[in-house]
Design an enzyme around this catalytic site. Structure first.
Site, PDB file in Angstrom:
ATOM      1  NE  ARG A  11      -2.901  -2.255   3.256  1.00  0.00           N
ATOM      2  CZ  ARG A  11      -4.199  -2.522   3.189  1.00  0.00           C
ATOM      3  NH1 ARG A  11      -5.035  -1.608   2.777  1.00  0.00           N
ATOM      4  NH2 ARG A  11      -4.648  -3.695   3.544  1.00  0.00           N
TER       5      ARG A  11
ATOM      6  CG  HIS B 298     -25.566  45.264  -8.680  1.00  0.00           C
ATOM      7  ND1 HIS B 298     -26.654  44.431  -8.794  1.00  0.00           N
ATOM      8  CD2 HIS B 298     -25.963  46.326  -7.952  1.00  0.00           C
ATOM      9  CE1 HIS B 298     -27.677  44.982  -8.163  1.00  0.00           C
ATOM     10  NE2 HIS B 298     -27.286  46.134  -7.642  1.00  0.00           N
TER      11      HIS B 298
ATOM     12  NE  ARG C 139     -20.610  48.208  -0.704  1.00  0.00           N
ATOM     13  CZ  ARG C 139     -20.019  47.046  -0.410  1.00  0.00           C
ATOM     14  NH1 ARG C 139     -20.635  46.153   0.333  1.00  0.00           N
ATOM     15  NH2 ARG C 139     -18.810  46.781  -0.864  1.00  0.00           N
TER      16      ARG C 139
ATOM     17  NE  ARG D  56     -20.113  53.519   0.632  1.00  0.00           N
ATOM     18  CZ  ARG D  56     -19.789  52.568  -0.241  1.00  0.00           C
ATOM     19  NH1 ARG D  56     -18.566  52.087  -0.267  1.00  0.00           N
ATOM     20  NH2 ARG D  56     -20.677  52.098  -1.069  1.00  0.00           N
TER      21      ARG D  56
ATOM     22  CD  GLU E  18     -13.934  53.876  -1.784  1.00  0.00           C
ATOM     23  OE1 GLU E  18     -14.239  52.714  -2.074  1.00  0.00           O
ATOM     24  OE2 GLU E  18     -14.776  54.740  -1.468  1.00  0.00           O
TER      25      GLU E  18
ATOM     26  N   GLY F  46     -11.000  50.607   1.407  1.00  0.00           N
ATOM     27  CA  GLY F  46     -11.929  49.934   0.490  1.00  0.00           C
ATOM     28  C   GLY F  46     -11.117  49.293  -0.619  1.00  0.00           C
ATOM     29  CB  THR F  47      -9.262  46.127  -0.725  1.00  0.00           C
ATOM     30  OG1 THR F  47     -10.312  45.376  -0.122  1.00  0.00           O
ATOM     31  CG2 THR F  47      -8.234  46.499   0.318  1.00  0.00           C
TER      32      THR F  47
ATOM     33  CB  CYS G 217     -14.971  47.778   4.640  1.00  0.00           C
ATOM     34  SG  CYS G 217     -14.748  49.250   3.637  1.00  0.00           S
TER      35      CYS G 217
HETATM   36  C1  PEP Z   1     -14.568  49.166  -1.762  1.00  0.00           C
HETATM   37  O1  PEP Z   1     -14.410  49.891  -2.739  1.00  0.00           O
HETATM   38  O2  PEP Z   1     -13.708  48.383  -1.339  1.00  0.00           O
HETATM   39  C2  PEP Z   1     -15.846  49.181  -1.032  1.00  0.00           C
HETATM   40  C3  PEP Z   1     -16.001  48.462   0.066  1.00  0.00           C
HETATM   41  O3  PEP Z   1     -16.854  49.939  -1.527  1.00  0.00           O
HETATM   42  P1  PEP Z   1     -17.806  49.529  -2.749  1.00  0.00           P
HETATM   43  O4  PEP Z   1     -17.600  48.084  -3.007  1.00  0.00           O
HETATM   44  O5  PEP Z   1     -19.179  49.870  -2.302  1.00  0.00           O
HETATM   45  O6  PEP Z   1     -17.305  50.403  -3.844  1.00  0.00           O
HETATM   46 MG    MG Z   2     -15.702  51.569  -3.052  1.00  0.00          MG
END
Ligand code: PEP
Ligand code: MG
Length: 859
Positions: free
Chosen positions: A90, A438, A545, A601, A728, A749-750, A814
């Site tokens: 095995r 979206h 948001r 926000r 951001e 805001g990445t 975020c």
């Molecule tokens: C972002 O830009 O990282 C963010 C959290 O904002 P949104 O996705 O609403 O643009």
């Molecule tokens: Mg954003």
């Protein structure tokens, strides 16, 4: 040469004439990194004094030599066993998940042994053993074509004769009769199989290092000879699906099932079973011993183990022990029970569960055993799975929901106009978009299974057709399953397993929280999101948001009126409609969050997302505004932007039309006062989006402060609030020092930061992203996994400069990256205070953060 080492003896370096072949004894030097997990486990079983048949282990080095052409020392190996014994080989790799060649059983079977065995166990059983060995050897060792054996027509002994003949014709030599030749060839073939390209690529895909080794174990087989109870089986003490204590397994009784070996089911169940005698009845002592051994293995190997065993004349032999296979929910229950029984520590339990695996518990999933008829695939944007009828519009989804039919909303991409459909749909499938589109963001927020960017399917939305990758055409009303966990779209319905959030889950998560050293908040826009966030023990809302509060039908129109207004009076009228809605929204969030922080926000609507695109939507707006449709289309044209994501968004709208932010600030403060009157103390956090210059913050701050003073005076009430900035844009990172002077917090805001750092559209990148990842341009989709090198460098600059200007500034992230282990590791190292992610990902982030903290402690 065979060596049985005593404990502490120096490990001899293998060499061509002294391969590392070791008899497994309690003291022979044996470790997982040199001999593999199976060999090490067998040694542990030997040390526990369990009845393990004699076993010899070949080290990784030795197997590697065999693969390179050295002859294995088969006479040394064989001298260790009874000359009449049949053997099995095995694989023993470092991690069982890395795969490996299949086991080969009954080595040593030849014409002479066959004659003896016919006398001992009867012709049918002996024939079955020999025939299986010949086929196994022919196909896996001699590499003959499996189809050649399809021609076997006879049964029993005739089938065996035919198989031996076919072997001779195909291999151009008789089936090898010498056990030494058989063993040598088997070892060589298994060693080579491990080093083949396919096997290497497969295991590397599962995380194995390039030089991962293979060990082999050669074990004497307990054949089940004699007049007492004989047979073989597996046993474990838990149910693999639920993780609850339950003795389960299979047992094949040779004594009882001799005729069954000729055809038919020969499984005999372990415990009392109406279908036939159980192992408990056939061999009560062996059964009791098995349960005892399994319990001992659980306690000493600190893991739920499955025992592979044989019974020979009523005597038990333990052939192997492997970690019990388990579903995600079983895995959680198993580690919690091990910790509660004092077998492992709570910390170890926390470390043993993959954060990603928690998703399986939070959502309905396609069952692991379900058949998948794949129509196509895309990006797995929101986990979980659901089955429903295809609908191509929001209206059709609502009509379906009214009829009580689960519907899958299929769109090219979604926009705020689709939100009503998304709310009632059971899943969403889009042709376009990526992880931050979206559909993906809303899908995750709603906990709705979602596959986006499914370009392998063709979407004919107008014709109401969806064409599968293989050309099958699906129409509105056809049933499909969307698997948002792995990005697949499946035909029809499939078997599912339900989500479970039971006491075990809560106990486990409380152990994780005890170790965690970074906060976890949720991105929540609606009361439903906030309730989910609190349910998953988020420590507050890190991003609300506010534009998402206007996706509902009755709210979209006032929002559009506010955007469309061309003079201050019209705008004031629209704002007066919106103010009470917003005040009620915020009050509701404050109530739900019970004093936990709520970060709101200010509006950040990419304007195009709020403009009606369909003729019907434009007519609806014309009616609401009491103007001709042509005015609406003209105004839409005048607001149109070439690049809406870089246009009149965020603070730019706030500076150009300041009454909107004034209205929001007023709604927040009035809700704060009302909450205080209800006994809820809240310090609202107000966040300014898409900032790139200090002056933007100064302007907004001045107006917000003025509104706060007005509300204080009007209500004769006092309250405090915090103003922060969403970092951001690359410039906001570079100028974080100036910006931090005016703010209590910086939230990175990445999503947008990734978009702007790469110059990649977050809505369009899905089209070529998989090609980019496939060709290694990007190692991962940067909208999915944080680019710690490029985007990370900007984040680090932002943190250092922001902190230098304001040492106590609160730092968070975020974007959609926030729940990933890699991002959390980055944030911990950079000194962030918290991460904020979709509510359904909060438990994943809590566990990932706990594991990182524990890993640091352990060193
Ligand atoms: C972002 O830009 O990282 C963010 C959290 O904002 P949104 O996705 O609403 O643009
Ligand atoms: Mg954003």
């Amino acid at each position: 040469m065979l060596r049985a080492h005593s404990r502490g003896a120096a490990v001899q370096k293998p060499s061509p004439d002294n391969p590392d072949v070791t008899l497994i004894t309690p003291t022979s030097p044996m470790s997982t990194p040199t001999h593999g997990g199976r060999a090490k486990c067998l040694q542990r079983l030997v040390r526990l004094d369990l009845p393990v048949p004699r076993t010899v282990a070949l080290s990784f080095a030795s197997v590697h030599q065999i693969a390179s052409g050295y002859r294995p020392d088969v006479s040394g190996i064989l001298s260790e066993f009874d000359p009449n014994a049949l053997l099995c080989v095995r694989p023993s790799s470092e991690d069982p998940d890395w795969g490996g060649p299949g086991a080969v059983l009954n080595i040593g079977m030849n014409d002479a042994r066959y004659v003896d065995l016919c006398d001992q166990i009867g012709t049918p059983a002996a024939t079955e053993i020999y025939l299986r060995f010949v086929m196994n050897y022919a196909i896996d060792v001699a590499r003959l074509d499996a189809e050649a054996f399809d021609e076997i027509e006879g049964e029993g002994h005739d089938a065996l004769t035919e198989a031996l003949q076919i072997y001779e014709e195909e291999a151009e030599e008789p089936f090898p009769q010498d056990p030494a030749v058989q063993l040598a060839e088997i070892l060589r073939s298994m060693a080579r199989a491990w080093e083949g390209t396919t096997a290497r690529l497969l295991r590397q895909a599962k995380g194995a290092p390039v030089d991962a080794g293979l060990g082999l174990v050669v074990q004497e087989m307990a054949l089940g000879l004699g007049s007492g109870e004989c047979g073989s089986g597996v046993l474990q003490l838990v149910n693999s699906f639920t993780g609850l204590p339950q003795v389960t397994g299979r047992y094949l009784s040779q004594s009882q099932g001799r005729e069954a070996l000729d055809g038919g089911a020969a499984s005999i169940f372990l415990e009392k079973d109406p279908r036939g005698p159980s192992l408990e009845e056939l061999a009560p002592e062996a059964f009791a011993a098995l349960k005892e051994h399994a319990a001992l293995m659980r306690a000493r190997l600190r893991e739920e183990m499955q025992i592979e065993f044989t019974i020979e004349n009523g005597n038990l032999h333990i052939l192997d022990g492997v970690r019990v296979e388990r579903s995600a929910r079983a895995a959680l229950r198993i580690v919690v029970r091990l910790a509660e029984d004092g077998i492992i520590t709570k910390q170890e339990a926390v470390m043993r569960i993959e954060p990603r695996a928690l998703s399986e518990l939070l959502h309905r999933q396609v069952a692991a055993t379900a058949k998948r008829d794949i129509l196509g695939s895309g990006i797995a944007a929101s986990p979980g799975a659901a089955t429903g009828k295809i609908v191509f519009s929001s209206e059709a989804a609502q009509a379906g929901a009214a009829r009580g039919e689960p519907c899958v909303l299929v769109r090219r991409e979604t926009s705020p106009e689709d939100i009503r459909g998304m709310h009632v749909a059971c899943a969403v499938l889009t042709e376009r978009g990526g992880m931050t589109s979206h559909a993906a963001v809303i899908g995750r927020g709603l906990g709705l299974p979602c596959v986006v960017g499914a370009a392998s399917l063709r979407f004919h939305v107008k014709r109401k057709q969806l064409v599968a990758t293989d050309g099958r055409v699906l129409r509105e009303g056809d049933e499909i399953t969307v698997d948002g966990t792995n990005g697949q779209v499946l035909a029809g319905s499939v078997q599912m397993i339900e989500a479970t959030l039971d006491e075990t889950f809560r106990t486990f998560m409380s152990w994780a929280d005890a170790e965690r050293d970074i906060g976890v908040r949720a991105n929540a826009d609606t009361p439903a999101d906030a309730k989910t966030a609190l349910h998953f023990r988020a420590q507050g809302i890190g991003l609300c948001r506010t534009e998402h509060m206007f996706f509902e039908a009755e709210r979209l129109t006032p929002m559009r009126e506010m955007i469309f207004a061309q003079n201050p009076q019209d705008r004031q009228a629209a704002l007066e409609l919106v103010l009470p809605m917003q005040r009620a929204d915020f009050l509701e969030l404050f109530r739900i969050m019970q004093g936990h922080p709520v970060c709101i926000r200010l509006f950040d609507p990419p304007l195009h997302e709020f403009l009606p695109t369909s003729r019907a939507g434009q007519r609806e707006l014309a009616e609401a505004l009491d103007i001709p449709v042509s005015d609406v289309t003209r105004r839409i044209d005048s607001l149109a932007e070439y690049n809406p994501m870089l246009g009149m968004r965020g603070v730019r709208l706030g500076i150009s039309v300041p009454e909107i932010y004034d209205m929001q600030a007023r709604a927040i403060f009035e809700a704060t006062v009302e909450a205080a009157n209800e006994g809820i103390t809240i310090v609202p956090e107000i966040m300014v989006p898409l900032v790139s210059a200090k002056r933007e913050v100064e302007l907004v701050r001045g107006r917000v402060e003025a509104v706060a003073s007005a509300v204080r005076t009007e209500n004769s009430a006092d309250f405090t609030y915090r103003l922060g900035v969403m970092v951001e844009t690359p410039r906001a990172c570079l100028r974080a020092g100036d910006i931090a002077e005016h703010t209590h917090f910086l939230s990175f805001g990445t999503n947008d930061l990734t978009q702007m750092t790469y110059g990649l559209s977050r809505d369009d990148a899905g089209r070529f992203m998989s090609e980019y990842v496939r060709q290694g341009v990007f190692s991962e989709d940067p909208f999915h996994i944080l680019d710690t090198e490029g985007v990370g460098e900007l984040l680090r600059l932002g943190v250092v400069r922001g902190r230098a200007a304001r040492p106590n500034v609160v730092l968070s992230i975020c974007g959609e990256h926030a729940a990933h282990t890699e991002s959390i590791a980055f944030c911990r190292a950079a000194g962030f205070d918290y991460v904020s992610c979709s509510p359904f990902r909060v438990p994943v982030a809590r566990l990932a953060a706990a594991q990182l903290a524990l890993a640091d402690k352990i060193g």
